[in-house]
Scaffold this motif. Structure first.
Motif, PDB file in Angstrom:
ATOM      1  N   VAL A   2       1.513   1.883  29.421  1.00  0.00           N
ATOM      2  CA  VAL A   2       1.115   1.189  30.647  1.00  0.00           C
ATOM      3  C   VAL A   2       1.388  -0.293  30.438  1.00  0.00           C
ATOM      4  CG1 VAL A   2      -0.798   0.593  32.171  1.00  0.00           C
ATOM      5  CG2 VAL A   2      -0.681   2.880  31.171  1.00  0.00           C
ATOM      6  N   GLN A   3       2.061  -0.885  31.379  1.00  0.00           N
ATOM      7  CA  GLN A   3       2.285  -2.328  31.336  1.00  0.00           C
ATOM      8  C   GLN A   3       1.362  -2.986  32.354  1.00  0.00           C
ATOM      9  OE1 GLN A   3       5.259  -0.195  31.794  1.00  0.00           O
ATOM     10  NE2 GLN A   3       5.120  -0.057  29.558  1.00  0.00           N
ATOM     11  N   LEU A   4       0.706  -4.054  31.934  1.00  0.00           N
ATOM     12  CA  LEU A   4      -0.293  -4.730  32.759  1.00  0.00           C
ATOM     13  C   LEU A   4       0.070  -6.201  32.914  1.00  0.00           C
ATOM     14  CD1 LEU A   4      -3.437  -3.220  30.999  1.00  0.00           C
ATOM     15  CD2 LEU A   4      -2.383  -2.417  33.114  1.00  0.00           C
ATOM     16  N   PHE A  37     -11.675  -8.387  30.380  1.00  0.00           N
ATOM     17  CA  PHE A  37     -12.256  -9.096  29.256  1.00  0.00           C
ATOM     18  C   PHE A  37     -11.888 -10.571  29.373  1.00  0.00           C
ATOM     19  CE2 PHE A  37     -13.548  -5.575  26.456  1.00  0.00           C
ATOM     20  CZ  PHE A  37     -12.943  -4.518  27.114  1.00  0.00           C
ATOM     21  N   ARG A  38     -12.567 -11.390  28.606  1.00  0.00           N
ATOM     22  CA  ARG A  38     -12.224 -12.812  28.601  1.00  0.00           C
ATOM     23  C   ARG A  38     -12.407 -13.395  27.206  1.00  0.00           C
ATOM     24  NH1 ARG A  38     -17.233 -15.139  32.325  1.00  0.00           N
ATOM     25  NH2 ARG A  38     -18.908 -14.906  30.771  1.00  0.00           N
ATOM     26  N   GLN A  39     -11.666 -14.460  26.962  1.00  0.00           N
ATOM     27  CA  GLN A  39     -11.753 -15.127  25.667  1.00  0.00           C
ATOM     28  C   GLN A  39     -11.699 -16.630  25.873  1.00  0.00           C
ATOM     29  OE1 GLN A  39      -8.851 -13.803  22.778  1.00  0.00           O
ATOM     30  NE2 GLN A  39     -10.094 -14.537  21.090  1.00  0.00           N
ATOM     31  N   ALA A  40     -12.776 -17.279  25.496  1.00  0.00           N
ATOM     32  CA  ALA A  40     -12.853 -18.730  25.560  1.00  0.00           C
ATOM     33  C   ALA A  40     -12.365 -19.325  24.240  1.00  0.00           C
ATOM     34  CB  ALA A  40     -14.291 -19.164  25.834  1.00  0.00           C
ATOM     35  N   ALA A  97      -7.261  -4.579  30.796  1.00  0.00           N
ATOM     36  CA  ALA A  97      -6.967  -3.605  29.761  1.00  0.00           C
ATOM     37  C   ALA A  97      -7.170  -2.198  30.303  1.00  0.00           C
ATOM     38  CB  ALA A  97      -7.864  -3.837  28.551  1.00  0.00           C
ATOM     39  N   ALA A  98      -6.539  -1.232  29.651  1.00  0.00           N
ATOM     40  CA  ALA A  98      -6.604   0.162  30.103  1.00  0.00           C
ATOM     41  C   ALA A  98      -6.890   1.092  28.937  1.00  0.00           C
ATOM     42  CB  ALA A  98      -5.293   0.556  30.778  1.00  0.00           C
ATOM     43  N   ASN A  99      -7.680   2.113  29.207  1.00  0.00           N
ATOM     44  CA  ASN A  99      -7.843   3.199  28.246  1.00  0.00           C
ATOM     45  C   ASN A  99      -7.972   4.501  29.013  1.00  0.00           C
ATOM     46  OD1 ASN A  99     -10.646   4.666  27.794  1.00  0.00           O
ATOM     47  ND2 ASN A  99     -11.140   2.585  28.440  1.00  0.00           N
ATOM     48  N   SER A 100      -7.605   5.596  28.346  1.00  0.00           N
ATOM     49  CA  SER A 100      -7.550   6.888  29.032  1.00  0.00           C
ATOM     50  C   SER A 100      -8.762   7.766  28.764  1.00  0.00           C
ATOM     51  CB  SER A 100      -6.285   7.635  28.615  1.00  0.00           C
ATOM     52  OG  SER A 100      -6.275   7.827  27.213  1.00  0.00           O
ATOM     53  N   ARG A 101      -9.788   7.204  28.077  1.00  0.00           N
ATOM     54  CA  ARG A 101     -10.863   8.061  27.586  1.00  0.00           C
ATOM     55  C   ARG A 101     -12.181   7.937  28.347  1.00  0.00           C
ATOM     56  NH1 ARG A 101      -7.924   6.103  23.632  1.00  0.00           N
ATOM     57  NH2 ARG A 101      -9.222   4.268  23.383  1.00  0.00           N
ATOM     58  N   TYR A 110      -9.853  -0.044  24.080  1.00  0.00           N
ATOM     59  CA  TYR A 110      -8.752  -0.148  25.028  1.00  0.00           C
ATOM     60  C   TYR A 110      -7.404  -0.174  24.309  1.00  0.00           C
ATOM     61  CZ  TYR A 110     -12.111  -0.729  28.727  1.00  0.00           C
ATOM     62  OH  TYR A 110     -13.118  -0.505  29.624  1.00  0.00           O
ATOM     63  N   ASP A 111      -6.450   0.522  24.905  1.00  0.00           N
ATOM     64  CA  ASP A 111      -5.154   0.734  24.275  1.00  0.00           C
ATOM     65  C   ASP A 111      -4.074  -0.217  24.767  1.00  0.00           C
ATOM     66  OD1 ASP A 111      -6.093   4.031  24.939  1.00  0.00           O
ATOM     67  OD2 ASP A 111      -6.141   3.123  22.944  1.00  0.00           O
ATOM     68  N   TYR A 112      -4.185  -0.638  26.012  1.00  0.00           N
ATOM     69  CA  TYR A 112      -3.135  -1.459  26.616  1.00  0.00           C
ATOM     70  C   TYR A 112      -3.757  -2.732  27.180  1.00  0.00           C
ATOM     71  CZ  TYR A 112      -0.825   3.045  26.386  1.00  0.00           C
ATOM     72  OH  TYR A 112      -0.318   4.235  25.940  1.00  0.00           O
ATOM     73  N   TRP A 113      -3.026  -3.829  27.005  1.00  0.00           N
ATOM     74  CA  TRP A 113      -3.529  -5.150  27.403  1.00  0.00           C
ATOM     75  C   TRP A 113      -2.459  -5.944  28.134  1.00  0.00           C
ATOM     76  CZ3 TRP A 113      -8.514  -6.832  26.369  1.00  0.00           C
ATOM     77  CH2 TRP A 113      -9.272  -6.017  25.533  1.00  0.00           C
ATOM     78  N   GLY A 114      -2.915  -6.746  29.092  1.00  0.00           N
ATOM     79  CA  GLY A 114      -2.021  -7.692  29.725  1.00  0.00           C
ATOM     80  C   GLY A 114      -1.918  -8.971  28.902  1.00  0.00           C
ATOM     81  N   GLN A 115      -1.173  -9.924  29.417  1.00  0.00           N
ATOM     82  CA  GLN A 115      -0.932 -11.166  28.682  1.00  0.00           C
ATOM     83  C   GLN A 115      -2.006 -12.214  28.957  1.00  0.00           C
ATOM     84  OE1 GLN A 115       0.376 -10.515  31.570  1.00  0.00           O
ATOM     85  NE2 GLN A 115       0.098 -12.436  32.700  1.00  0.00           N
ATOM     86  N   GLY A 116      -2.822 -11.992  29.962  1.00  0.00           N
ATOM     87  CA  GLY A 116      -3.918 -12.894  30.268  1.00  0.00           C
ATOM     88  C   GLY A 116      -3.576 -13.925  31.331  1.00  0.00           C
TER      89      GLY A 116
END
Length: 123
Positions: A2-4, A37-40, A97-101, A110-116
């Motif tokens: 998955v591309q995000l 999610f977020r990261q400061a 982010a994405a996960n299938s579970r 989470y398995d897949y992440w975007g670039q933010g």
């Protein structure tokens, strides 16, 4: 796979609103649980919100409850994060982010992440 790709970030004054979008491509989007999610700067990545594949179940971090709303449009392969009553402490890079579970809050779930996308809230 998955591309995000996230979009919608920017500079906002405290008390304002922003809506983030995350467009997904690749395998069936509607089968994935999605999270924001977020990261400061200088801090670890933290959970913000998550939504089930159907959109019927959601989960929020205490720090954003009542101010942020996660939603999804499976027909458009997109998940959203509506952010209201923004505070300076909401300043961070926001990731989808994405996960299938399952509907989870852990970064490692989470398995897949975007670039933010950067969100900056001025006081």
């Amino acid at each position: 796979q998955v591309q995000l790709v996230e979009s919608g970030g920017g500079l906002m004054q405290a008390g304002g609103s922003l809506r983030l979008s995350c467009a997904a491509s690749g395998r069936t989007f509607s089968s994935y649980f999605m999270g924001w999610f977020r990261q400061a700067p200088g801090k670890e990545r933290e959970f913000v919100a998550a939504i089930s594949w159907s959109g019927l179940s959601t989960n929020y971090a205490d720090s954003v409850k009542g101010r942020f709303t996660i939603s999804r449009d499976n027909a458009k392969n997109t998940v959203y994060l509506q952010m209201n009553s923004l505070k300076p402490e909401d300043t961070a890079v926001y990731y989808c982010a994405a996960n299938s579970r399952a509907l989870r809050a852990g970064v490692r779930e989470y398995d897949y992440w975007g670039q933010g996308t950067q969100v900056t809230v001025s006081s």
